[in-house]
Write a protein that holds these residues in place. Structure first.
Motif, PDB file in Angstrom:
ATOM      1  N   MET A  57       0.784  -1.229   0.000  1.00 11.08           N
ATOM      2  CA  MET A  57       0.000   0.000   0.000  1.00 11.08           C
ATOM      3  C   MET A  57       0.821   1.288   0.000  1.00 11.08           C
ATOM      4  N   LEU A  58       1.910   1.306   0.734  1.00  6.43           N
ATOM      5  CA  LEU A  58       2.636   2.551   0.953  1.00  6.43           C
ATOM      6  C   LEU A  58       3.834   2.677   0.031  1.00  6.43           C
ATOM      7  N   GLU A  59       4.261   3.908  -0.130  1.00  7.08           N
ATOM      8  CA  GLU A  59       5.448   4.210  -0.927  1.00  7.08           C
ATOM      9  C   GLU A  59       6.387   5.070  -0.091  1.00  7.08           C
ATOM     10  N   PRO A  60       7.668   5.106  -0.449  1.00  4.40           N
ATOM     11  CA  PRO A  60       8.607   5.943   0.297  1.00  4.40           C
ATOM     12  C   PRO A  60       8.183   7.407   0.273  1.00  4.40           C
ATOM     13  N   SER A  61       8.477   8.097   1.346  1.00  2.00           N
ATOM     14  CA  SER A  61       8.116   9.515   1.440  1.00  2.00           C
ATOM     15  C   SER A  61       8.886  10.343   0.417  1.00  2.00           C
ATOM     16  N   ALA A  62       8.185  11.353  -0.098  1.00  2.00           N
ATOM     17  CA  ALA A  62       8.823  12.283  -1.024  1.00  2.00           C
ATOM     18  C   ALA A  62       9.223  13.576  -0.326  1.00  2.00           C
ATOM     19  N   LEU A  63       9.043  13.634   1.000  1.00  2.00           N
ATOM     20  CA  LEU A  63       9.471  14.820   1.739  1.00  2.00           C
ATOM     21  C   LEU A  63      10.984  14.940   1.683  1.00  2.00           C
ATOM     22  N   THR A  64      11.471  16.144   1.685  1.00  2.00           N
ATOM     23  CA  THR A  64      12.920  16.348   1.673  1.00  2.00           C
ATOM     24  C   THR A  64      13.512  15.912   3.002  1.00  2.00           C
ATOM     25  N   GLY A 106      -5.547  10.014   0.787  1.00  2.00           N
ATOM     26  CA  GLY A 106      -5.929  11.168   1.582  1.00  2.00           C
ATOM     27  C   GLY A 106      -4.984  11.418   2.739  1.00  2.00           C
ATOM     28  N   PRO A 107      -4.990  12.643   3.285  1.00  2.00           N
ATOM     29  CA  PRO A 107      -4.123  12.986   4.419  1.00  2.00           C
ATOM     30  C   PRO A 107      -4.489  12.163   5.642  1.00  2.00           C
ATOM     31  N   ASN A 108      -3.488  11.561   6.259  1.00  2.00           N
ATOM     32  CA  ASN A 108      -3.779  10.656   7.357  1.00  2.00           C
ATOM     33  C   ASN A 108      -2.503  10.390   8.150  1.00  2.00           C
ATOM     34  N   ALA A 109      -2.668   9.693   9.273  1.00  2.00           N
ATOM     35  CA  ALA A 109      -1.556   9.205  10.079  1.00  2.00           C
ATOM     36  C   ALA A 109      -2.020   7.918  10.733  1.00  2.00           C
ATOM     37  N   SER A 131       0.895  13.724   2.508  1.00  2.00           N
ATOM     38  CA  SER A 131      -0.279  14.565   2.272  1.00  2.00           C
ATOM     39  C   SER A 131      -0.734  15.274   3.538  1.00  2.00           C
ATOM     40  N   LEU A 132      -0.512  14.644   4.695  1.00  2.00           N
ATOM     41  CA  LEU A 132      -0.877  15.289   5.960  1.00  2.00           C
ATOM     42  C   LEU A 132       0.065  16.450   6.253  1.00  2.00           C
ATOM     43  N   VAL A 133       1.353  16.236   6.001  1.00  2.00           N
ATOM     44  CA  VAL A 133       2.342  17.300   6.217  1.00  2.00           C
ATOM     45  C   VAL A 133       2.039  18.481   5.289  1.00  2.00           C
ATOM     46  N   GLU A 134       1.695  18.167   4.057  1.00  2.00           N
ATOM     47  CA  GLU A 134       1.396  19.228   3.093  1.00  2.00           C
ATOM     48  C   GLU A 134       0.124  19.991   3.456  1.00  2.00           C
ATOM     49  N   LEU A 135      -0.837  19.290   4.072  1.00  2.00           N
ATOM     50  CA  LEU A 135      -2.102  19.931   4.431  1.00  2.00           C
ATOM     51  C   LEU A 135      -1.950  20.865   5.634  1.00  2.00           C
ATOM     52  N   ALA A 136      -1.110  20.481   6.587  1.00  2.00           N
ATOM     53  CA  ALA A 136      -0.960  21.283   7.808  1.00  2.00           C
ATOM     54  C   ALA A 136      -0.354  22.648   7.477  1.00  2.00           C
ATOM     55  N   GLU A 137      -0.967  23.687   8.028  1.00  2.00           N
ATOM     56  CA  GLU A 137      -0.482  25.044   7.780  1.00  2.00           C
ATOM     57  C   GLU A 137       0.517  25.484   8.845  1.00  2.00           C
ATOM     58  N   THR A 138       0.494  24.826  10.009  1.00  2.00           N
ATOM     59  CA  THR A 138       1.440  25.145  11.087  1.00  2.00           C
ATOM     60  C   THR A 138       1.957  23.854  11.702  1.00  2.00           C
ATOM     61  N   SER A 139       3.066  23.944  12.393  1.00  2.00           N
ATOM     62  CA  SER A 139       3.625  22.767  13.070  1.00  2.00           C
ATOM     63  C   SER A 139       2.694  22.275  14.165  1.00  2.00           C
ATOM     64  N   GLU A 140       2.029  23.212  14.841  1.00  2.00           N
ATOM     65  CA  GLU A 140       1.120  22.825  15.917  1.00  2.00           C
ATOM     66  C   GLU A 140      -0.055  22.006  15.388  1.00  2.00           C
ATOM     67  N   LEU A 167      -9.030  19.075   7.415  1.00  2.00           N
ATOM     68  CA  LEU A 167      -9.325  17.708   7.000  1.00  2.00           C
ATOM     69  C   LEU A 167     -10.752  17.594   6.471  1.00  2.00           C
ATOM     70  N   ASN A 168     -11.682  18.294   7.112  1.00  2.00           N
ATOM     71  CA  ASN A 168     -13.064  18.271   6.637  1.00  2.00           C
ATOM     72  C   ASN A 168     -13.173  18.851   5.230  1.00  2.00           C
ATOM     73  N   GLU A 169     -12.359  19.844   4.944  1.00  2.00           N
ATOM     74  CA  GLU A 169     -12.399  20.465   3.621  1.00  2.00           C
ATOM     75  C   GLU A 169     -11.919  19.509   2.531  1.00  2.00           C
ATOM     76  N   THR A 170     -11.090  18.538   2.912  1.00  2.00           N
ATOM     77  CA  THR A 170     -10.588  17.577   1.919  1.00  2.00           C
ATOM     78  C   THR A 170     -11.617  16.519   1.571  1.00  2.00           C
ATOM     79  N   ALA A 171     -12.712  16.456   2.344  1.00  2.00           N
ATOM     80  CA  ALA A 171     -13.709  15.403   2.108  1.00  2.00           C
ATOM     81  C   ALA A 171     -14.332  15.513   0.726  1.00  2.00           C
TER      82      ALA A 171
END
Length: 331
Positions: free
Chosen positions: A145-152, A187-190, A203-212, A303-307
């Motif tokens: 199911m999963l693929e390696p992360s593309a994050l730097t 979809g964004p998830n953990a 996708s979750l990292v990309e969706l978050a606007e702040t670290s918090e 997350l609701n907006e991504t629905a």
């Protein structure tokens, strides 16, 4: 009272018409074509009535008498008084009450017994089991199911460093948590695994606007680890599989069974109660670490907006009152 039937000579299948009656003297008289004989009841072997099986009277020497109407013989000899099981078998109300009692026991076992047994097993389970299960589940997810992360590398390092600092300020967890980065097109998830791994998707990292905001979702997954939801769900689901294995002799390895169920659980979500407990843990730690659950509420709004544009994570879909609970905590 005369009870008719048949008799079998000793060590013979031959049938002869016969009858018996209980004499005033207390002796049992057997009448056949060969004549009649009397015996004291203490000399006879009388089988206990059981269901529809006929009562057999065995005389000294081995001759047996079987009545055409066992109930008449039973009444004459009073044999029914010696068999409680026989009385129960003919007592319809008692059978119905027994079935109802079994149903109550089954329901109580499911609602109370299984959760208690699950918790007890998780508490005494060797540390190697959740470690092995987590590794197997992650390997299976990586394969199918999963693929390696593309994050730097810098992105992963920054999030990992923040994760490590956050852990030093959290209450001790049952297992040492660790962060894992993967890419998933669902979809964004953990996800939290039994060995303490928290899988964060690109996708979750990309969706978050702040670290918090990102931290609030990671804390939610740590809430599953804190409450041992992963292993409890695995053990609860495996209890039935283990019971079937004992009955059928199925030899599938327990770790493989755990792993298969684990993959299903992490991709399909936990129970509503488990999600609420994870929410409460995350909200409490957000208040303690950041003084507010506003970032957590903001993240759920994102997350609701991504629905509308993709599949909403299954764990979020089990939260019909999530926003109202978070709003209450922020007041």
């Amino acid at each position: 009272m005369i009870v008719s039937g048949i008799c079998h000579p000793p060590r013979s299948s031959e049938k002869r018409d016969a009858s018996v009656q209980l004499l005033p003297s207390g002796q049992l008289q057997l009448v056949t074509e060969l004549g009649q004989q009397e015996w004291s009841l203490t000399e006879l072997e009388i089988s206990k009535p059981l269901g529809n099986l006929p009562i057999k009277v065995t005389f000294p020497g081995g001759m047996q008498f079987i009545a055409h109407d066992s109930r008449s013989l039973e009444r004459m000899l009073g044999a029914g008084k010696s068999s409680r099981l026989h009385r129960v078998e003919r007592n319809i109300p008692m059978i119905a009450a027994s079935l109802a009692a079994m149903l109550v026991v089954f329901v109580l076992m499911f609602t109370h017994g299984v959760p208690w047994l699950t918790g007890a097993l998780v508490r005494v389970m060797p540390e190697q089991v959740p470690q092995l299960v987590g590794e197997h589940v992650l390997a299976t997810l990586d394969e199918h199911m999963l693929e390696p992360s593309a994050l730097t590398v810098s992105q992963q390092t920054a999030i990992s460093d923040r994760f490590s600092r956050m852990n030093t300020n959290l209450p001790p967890l049952p297992v040492q948590p660790k962060l894992v980065f993967r890419r998933w097109g669902n979809g964004p998830n953990a996800m939290a695994l039994s060995d303490g791994s928290v899988i964060v998707f690109d996708s979750l990292v990309e969706l978050a606007e702040t670290s918090e905001q990102l931290d609030s979702i990671i804390l939610h997954e740590l809430g599953h680890i804190q409450n041992q939801h992963v292993m409890k769900s695995l053990v609860r689901s495996t209890l039935l599989s283990a019971a079937v294995a004992v009955v059928t002799g199925e030899s599938t390895g327990l770790i493989d069974t755990f792993s298969g169920i684990g993959v299903f659980l992490v991709t399909q979500g936990y129970s509503r109660t488990a999600e609420e407990e994870a929410d409460e843990y995350a909200a409490g730690q957000m208040v303690r670490l950041y003084g507010s659950v506003v970032p957590m509420r903001q993240m759920f709004e994102l997350l609701n907006e991504t629905a509308g544009s993709g599949e909403l994570p299954e764990w979020l879909s089990t939260h019909p009152e999530l926003e109202s609970r978070i709003e209450g905590l922020s007041q």
